[in-house]
Design a protein around this motif. Structure first.
Motif, short mmCIF file in Angstrom:
data_model
loop_
_atom_site.label_atom_id
_atom_site.label_comp_id
_atom_site.label_asym_id
_atom_site.label_seq_id
_atom_site.Cartn_x
_atom_site.Cartn_y
_atom_site.Cartn_z
N GLY A 97 -6.16 22.43 -31.58
CA GLY A 97 -5.38 22.77 -32.77
C GLY A 97 -3.90 22.54 -32.55
O GLY A 97 -3.50 21.68 -31.76
N PHE A 98 -3.09 23.39 -33.20
CA PHE A 98 -1.65 23.23 -33.15
C PHE A 98 -0.99 24.61 -33.21
O PHE A 98 -1.47 25.50 -33.91
CB PHE A 98 -1.15 22.40 -34.34
CG PHE A 98 -1.84 21.07 -34.49
CD1 PHE A 98 -1.38 19.95 -33.82
CD2 PHE A 98 -2.95 20.97 -35.31
CE1 PHE A 98 -2.02 18.73 -33.96
CE2 PHE A 98 -3.61 19.75 -35.46
CZ PHE A 98 -3.15 18.64 -34.78
N CYS A 99 0.12 24.76 -32.50
CA CYS A 99 0.95 25.94 -32.63
C CYS A 99 2.26 25.48 -33.26
O CYS A 99 2.99 24.66 -32.67
CB CYS A 99 1.19 26.60 -31.27
SG CYS A 99 2.12 28.15 -31.39
N VAL A 100 2.55 25.99 -34.46
CA VAL A 100 3.65 25.46 -35.27
C VAL A 100 4.59 26.61 -35.63
O VAL A 100 4.15 27.68 -36.07
CB VAL A 100 3.11 24.82 -36.56
CG1 VAL A 100 4.24 24.23 -37.39
CG2 VAL A 100 2.08 23.74 -36.22
N ALA A 101 5.88 26.41 -35.44
CA ALA A 101 6.86 27.40 -35.88
C ALA A 101 6.76 27.58 -37.39
O ALA A 101 6.56 26.60 -38.13
CB ALA A 101 8.27 26.97 -35.50
N GLY A 102 6.88 28.82 -37.84
CA GLY A 102 6.73 29.09 -39.26
C GLY A 102 7.64 28.23 -40.12
O GLY A 102 7.22 27.71 -41.16
N GLU A 103 8.88 28.06 -39.70
CA GLU A 103 9.84 27.29 -40.50
C GLU A 103 9.50 25.80 -40.54
O GLU A 103 10.02 25.08 -41.40
CB GLU A 103 11.24 27.46 -39.93
CG GLU A 103 11.41 26.97 -38.50
CD GLU A 103 12.78 27.27 -37.93
OE1 GLU A 103 13.56 27.97 -38.62
OE2 GLU A 103 13.07 26.83 -36.80
N ASP A 104 8.63 25.35 -39.64
CA ASP A 104 8.23 23.94 -39.61
C ASP A 104 6.89 23.70 -40.29
O ASP A 104 6.37 22.57 -40.29
CB ASP A 104 8.11 23.46 -38.15
CG ASP A 104 9.45 23.51 -37.41
OD1 ASP A 104 10.49 23.40 -38.09
OD2 ASP A 104 9.43 23.68 -36.18
N THR A 105 6.31 24.74 -40.88
CA THR A 105 4.95 24.64 -41.39
C THR A 105 4.82 23.64 -42.53
O THR A 105 3.86 22.86 -42.60
CB THR A 105 4.44 26.02 -41.86
OG1 THR A 105 4.48 26.92 -40.75
CG2 THR A 105 3.01 25.93 -42.36
N ALA A 106 5.76 23.64 -43.47
CA ALA A 106 5.66 22.73 -44.62
C ALA A 106 5.62 21.28 -44.16
O ALA A 106 4.76 20.50 -44.59
CB ALA A 106 6.82 22.96 -45.58
N ALA A 107 6.56 20.90 -43.29
CA ALA A 107 6.61 19.52 -42.81
C ALA A 107 5.36 19.18 -42.00
O ALA A 107 4.81 18.07 -42.13
CB ALA A 107 7.86 19.30 -41.96
N PHE A 108 4.90 20.13 -41.19
CA PHE A 108 3.69 19.90 -40.40
C PHE A 108 2.49 19.66 -41.31
O PHE A 108 1.72 18.71 -41.10
CB PHE A 108 3.41 21.09 -39.48
CG PHE A 108 2.03 21.08 -38.90
CD1 PHE A 108 1.72 20.28 -37.80
CD2 PHE A 108 1.00 21.84 -39.47
CE1 PHE A 108 0.43 20.24 -37.29
CE2 PHE A 108 -0.28 21.82 -38.95
CZ PHE A 108 -0.56 21.00 -37.86
#
Length: 204
Positions: A97-108
Motif C-alpha cells: 500500500g501507501f503511507c501518505v501525509a494527509g495534506e498530500d492526499t488529494a494529489a496522491f
C-alpha cells in the motif's frame, strides 16, 4: 478477450491483515458503459448486511444502460450509477500500500486513481467523497484491495461485460508514518462493455 482486473493490482501473498469487525463498506458506486443501449441485470452476493441501496436493490438492479453511463429503470427514472453500502467483518490486506501525509492526499488520489484506470469523472467523485475525512489526518495508510474485496462482494452482471475494474480502498488514519511495501498496478483497458466500481472502508 474478457478482462477482469480487480483494482488493477498486482496481487501478492497476504503478510499482514487488518479488520475492524462489523466495519462499513462505504459508497461503492457501479458505473455501466455498454457500447449501445442494453438491458442489464446486476446482482450482488455480499458477505455482510446491505444497509443502503439506490436504486432499491431487490433481486438485483434491472436497468437500461447507455454508452455515456446513464441508467434508466423500468419506471423511467434516471441514475448516474448503482449505489450500495453495507457492513461486514472482512479482514483487509495491508501487506502492500501507501503511507501518505494527509495534506498530500488529494494529489496522491488523483494520480493513483488515474493510474489504476478511473476517468476524471470517476476519480473526482471518489476524491470528493473521501478527501474531507482524510486530508486533516497526519498520515493515511492506504491499500487498494483485490481478492479480499471481490470475495466479500461478488458482482454478477448480465450480459457479461468485456472489461471490469473494481477499485476498493481500505485505509486508516495514522499519527506517525509507517513503512509499507508500495503497490503496483497493471494497465486497465476499456474494451467493449465496461463496468467500473469504486468504494472504500475506513479502519480504526
Amino acid at each position: 478477450m474478457k478482462r477482469l482486473l480487480t483494482g488493477g493490482l498486482t496481487a501478492m501473498l497476504v503478510l499482514l491483515l487488518s479488520g475492524c469487525g462489523d466495519q462499513k463498506d462505504e459508497k461503492p458506486l457501479i458505473y455501466l458503459y455498454p457500447e449501445e443501449a442494453t438491458e442489464v441485470l446486476a446482482q450482488l452476493d455480499y458477505d455482510g448486511e446491505l444497509t443502503v441501496t439506490y436504486p432499491a436493490y431487490e433481486d438485483g438492479w434491472a436497468v437500461t444502460a447507455y454508452p455515456d453511463g446513464t441508467l434508466v429503470d423500468a419506471e423511467g427514472k434516471e441514475y448516474s450509477y448503482l449505489f450500495w453500502e453495507g457492513s461486514s467483518d472482512t479482514e483487509y490486506d495491508f501487506s502492500e500500500g501507501f503511507c501518505v501525509a494527509g495534506e498530500d492526499t488529494a494529489a496522491f488520489l488523483q494520480e493513483t486513481l488515474a493510474e489504476i484506470g478511473l476517468t476524471p469523472r470517476e476519480y473526482n467523485e471518489f476524491i470528493v467523497y473521501w478527501l474531507p475525512r482524510m486530508q486533516g489526518n497526519a498520515y493515511n495508510l492506504i491499500s487498494f484491495q483485490s481478492d479480499r474485496y471481490t470475495e466479500t462482494a461478488r458482482l454478477t452482471i448480465e450480459p457479461e461485460p468485456d472489461s471490469v475494474l473494481r477499485v476498493f480502498m481500505a485505509w486508516k488514519p495514522l499519527e506517525v508514518p509507517q513503512e509499507i511495501t508500495p503497490q503496483t498496478f497493471a494497465q486497465f483497458e476499456r474494451d467493449g462493455f465496461t463496468v467500473v466500481e469504486w468504494g472504500g472502508c475506513e479502519l480504526p
